[in-house]
Design a protein around this motif. Structure first.
Motif, PDB file in Angstrom:
ATOM      1  N   HIS A 227      10.027   2.096   1.234  1.00 60.86           N
ATOM      2  CA  HIS A 227       9.650   2.715   2.512  1.00 60.86           C
ATOM      3  C   HIS A 227       9.010   4.082   2.277  1.00 60.86           C
ATOM      4  N   VAL A 228       9.566   4.858   1.357  1.00 66.27           N
ATOM      5  CA  VAL A 228       9.008   6.185   1.074  1.00 66.27           C
ATOM      6  C   VAL A 228       7.615   6.059   0.471  1.00 66.27           C
ATOM      7  N   GLN A 231       5.491   4.897   3.647  1.00 69.23           N
ATOM      8  CA  GLN A 231       5.459   5.702   4.860  1.00 69.23           C
ATOM      9  C   GLN A 231       5.661   7.190   4.632  1.00 69.23           C
ATOM     10  N   GLY A 232       6.139   7.583   3.478  1.00 70.35           N
ATOM     11  CA  GLY A 232       6.422   8.988   3.243  1.00 70.35           C
ATOM     12  C   GLY A 232       7.904   9.288   3.346  1.00 70.35           C
ATOM     13  N   ALA A 233       8.247  10.549   3.183  1.00 69.25           N
ATOM     14  CA  ALA A 233       9.652  10.961   3.143  1.00 69.25           C
ATOM     15  C   ALA A 233      10.307  10.771   4.506  1.00 69.25           C
ATOM     16  N   PRO A 234      11.580  10.315   4.537  1.00 72.66           N
ATOM     17  CA  PRO A 234      12.301  10.200   5.818  1.00 72.66           C
ATOM     18  C   PRO A 234      12.646  11.584   6.354  1.00 72.66           C
ATOM     19  N   ARG A 288       7.833  11.582  -1.501  1.00 77.02           N
ATOM     20  CA  ARG A 288       6.756  10.811  -2.119  1.00 77.02           C
ATOM     21  C   ARG A 288       5.891  11.736  -2.960  1.00 77.02           C
ATOM     22  N   LEU A 289       5.586  11.321  -4.177  1.00 73.69           N
ATOM     23  CA  LEU A 289       4.763  12.095  -5.086  1.00 73.69           C
ATOM     24  C   LEU A 289       3.351  11.547  -5.088  1.00 73.69           C
ATOM     25  N   ALA A 290       2.370  12.414  -4.910  1.00 73.14           N
ATOM     26  CA  ALA A 290       0.966  12.008  -4.913  1.00 73.14           C
ATOM     27  C   ALA A 290       0.192  12.919  -5.859  1.00 73.14           C
ATOM     28  N   SER A 291      -0.825  12.368  -6.469  1.00 74.74           N
ATOM     29  CA  SER A 291      -1.620  13.128  -7.435  1.00 74.74           C
ATOM     30  C   SER A 291      -2.469  14.172  -6.722  1.00 74.74           C
ATOM     31  N   LEU A 300       2.278   8.455  -6.946  1.00 73.02           N
ATOM     32  CA  LEU A 300       2.722   8.402  -8.334  1.00 73.02           C
ATOM     33  C   LEU A 300       4.151   7.902  -8.460  1.00 73.02           C
ATOM     34  N   GLY A 301       4.863   7.858  -7.358  1.00 71.99           N
ATOM     35  CA  GLY A 301       6.256   7.447  -7.363  1.00 71.99           C
ATOM     36  C   GLY A 301       7.028   8.237  -6.326  1.00 71.99           C
ATOM     37  N   VAL A 302       8.334   8.303  -6.521  1.00 73.63           N
ATOM     38  CA  VAL A 302       9.232   8.950  -5.565  1.00 73.63           C
ATOM     39  C   VAL A 302      10.167   9.881  -6.329  1.00 73.63           C
ATOM     40  N   ALA A 303      10.326  11.080  -5.802  1.00 72.69           N
ATOM     41  CA  ALA A 303      11.361  11.985  -6.299  1.00 72.69           C
ATOM     42  C   ALA A 303      12.628  11.718  -5.502  1.00 72.69           C
TER      43      ALA A 303
END
Length: 513
Positions: A227-228, A231-234, A288-291, A300-303
């Protein structure tokens, strides 16, 4: 060529010496003049850099000035290349001697030199920059010039602060920090996360699917990560219950199934923490990690940051359960006070106790109270009440009621008989060593031989005591969808049994001949 005109100049407008790339004094050409292809490649590389860059030859003449330097200060390559030094245009005269001395001094100093200074923009403003300068030597080992890369100081500080924050989170943070890649596999983990996963080291869990690390809760966790990514961070942290694969019960916890019929108020099988002690509640936050280098955000993944809050959640559950049970006891006392029949009042107490506690309740009273009965004689227990009435799966038998005086055919060492004999509470669960004749009972036969409703897998028997006499036994039963009874459940059952015993005691004189 056009590319060459943007970054190089063959002569200085101030007569400061040649600065072209093919000249002997140019740091971009220590030996022979480069070809046209090399010039185009060099110009493209310089203009594509994220950092501003300028270069000086051995005499301090500007030989290179890239597009980022133009963007930052406003001076074009045509205006910059060929000037001697930065004084009077990119530096204030008062600062020029000190700054240029340090810049050109990098030709003689080993390694890279870093310092900060204020440069002047074309419109008269000033920008605080951090400059990294490094000397350039020719094939003969002589100093040929110096290259300088600079960026706005606050941008560099922000970058260093971000790097420092990342390193601190991955080394010293009390929270567990895991960077999960797009395939939902841990890519980086800190020491706190490794301890939470009971891994030998933070690298031992990297690259492995979460299903190899978690036995329960992995579907919920992977769903949150997906989901993250989409859609991004909750908006708020989530609390997820997990169970580590291969985790052992906490020290001091009872096993999930103990010996059936162990005497005493806190006794018997069922255990208090076997299964629950392996479960952990993690309060999780996701980012959510983005370049930052891509034109469009590329995940790029999720922290994943998490903290173990199991103790606090269990305390909250216990407090909520205690409040609910106290409320039920008060309601039961008020309802029982309106009953004319004491046995009806006893059943009311059992009805209120069942909510959120058990699926069935059985009330067995002593058929022939005899103060002189010896401990060797088994008690004759008569089924006085069964709630809820007409429960599904209840084996046919004698309908509840004490008028007939027919005892329930409990087998030897039945938990109800043990509770009566030890004058306490007995807990038991299916799968524990059984006293029934069947060698390897399944849940159906396990409940049937104990005269309990079909589907029962957990039992709790508590003795009824009033005015110094034992009046019977109350039994609470749970089906397969519930956990075993624990110590707190036994304490609650004993408090309910005290109210039931008082009602049964009131009914006995009316039944006496």
């Amino acid at each position: 060529m056009a590319a060459q005109s943007r970054t190089h100049s063959a002569s200085s407008p101030e007569g400061g010496g040649s600065g072209g790339p093919g000249s002997p004094g140019s740091p971009g050409s220590p030996g022979s003049a480069p070809g046209a292809g090399d010039e185009s490649l060099l110009a493209a590389l310089l203009d594509g850099m994220d950092a501003a860059l300028c270069a000086f030859d051995a005499k301090g003449v500007v030989t290179h000035w890239n597009r980022e330097a133009e963007r930052m200060l406003g001076w074009t390559p045509q205006e910059a290349v060929g000037r001697r030094g930065l004084a009077g245009w990119a530096l204030r005269a008062a600062d020029a001697e000190d700054v240029e001395g340090r810049l050109l001094g990098a030709m003689e100093a080993p390694g890279r030199q870093v310092h900060e200074c204020a440069l002047v923009t074309k419109d008269g403003g000033r920008v605080l920059v951090r400059i990294q300068s490094s000397g350039v030597t020719g094939a003969d080992g002589r100093a040929r010039g110096v290259y300088c890369a600079f960026s706005e100081a606050h941008t560099q500080i922000d970058l260093e602060r971000s790097i420092a924050l990342s390193e601190a989170l991955l080394e010293d943070a009390a929270w567990g920090v895991v960077l999960v890649d797009a395939d939902l596999r841990p890519a980086v983990a800190n020491a706190s996360a490794a301890r939470a996963f009971q891994a030998l080291s933070s690298t031992a869990m990297l690259g492995r699917p979460l299903g190899e690390l978690l036995e329960q809760g992995v579907e919920d966790l992977e769903g949150a990560l997906q989901h993250v990514l989409a859609q991004g961070a909750p908006p708020a942290p989530a609390e997820i219950w997990v169970r580590l694969r291969g985790a052992e019960p906490a020290e001091g916890a009872e096993p999930a199934g103990g010996a059936e019929g162990a005497p005493g108020p806190l006794a018997a099988g069922g255990g208090d923490g076997g299964e629950q002690s392996r479960q952990r509640c993690w309060r999780c936050g996701f980012l959510r990690l983005a370049s930052p280098l891509a034109e469009e955000p590329v995940p790029l993944g999720v922290a994943w940051l998490f903290q173990d809050v199991t103790e606090a959640k269990l305390a909250e559950r216990d407090a909520a359960r205690l409040r609910f049970r106290d409320t039920q006891s008060n309601r039961a006392a008020r309802a029982a006070a309106e009953c004319e029949d004491p046995m009806e009042a006893a059943t009311v107490h059992l009805d209120f106790a069942l909510a959120g506690f058990a699926d069935h309740a059985l009330l067995d009273v002593l058929a022939d109270p005899d103060p002189g009965r010896g401990p060797a004689r088994a008690p004759r227990l008569v089924r006085a009440a069964l709630t809820p009435t007409g429960a599904r799966g209840r084996d046919p038998g004698i309908e509840p009621g004490t008028a007939s005086g027919l005892p329930v055919a409990y087998p030897e060492r039945h938990p109800a008989l043990q509770a009566y004999q030890c004058c306490g509470s007995v807990r038991t669960s299916a799968g524990t060593p059984a006293a029934a004749p069947a060698p390897a009972p399944v849940p159906e036969s396990w409940a049937r031989v104990r005269k309990w409703p079909q589907g029962t897998v957990h039992g709790l028997c508590t003795v009824l005591r009033s005015r110094g006499a034992t009046l019977g036994v109350v039994t609470f039963l749970r089906d397969a969808g519930r956990r075993p009874f624990d110590r707190a459940d036994a304490a609650y059952a004993e408090s309910v049994a005290a109210h039931v015993a008082s009602s049964v005691d009131l009914a006995r004189p009316a039944e006496a001949p």
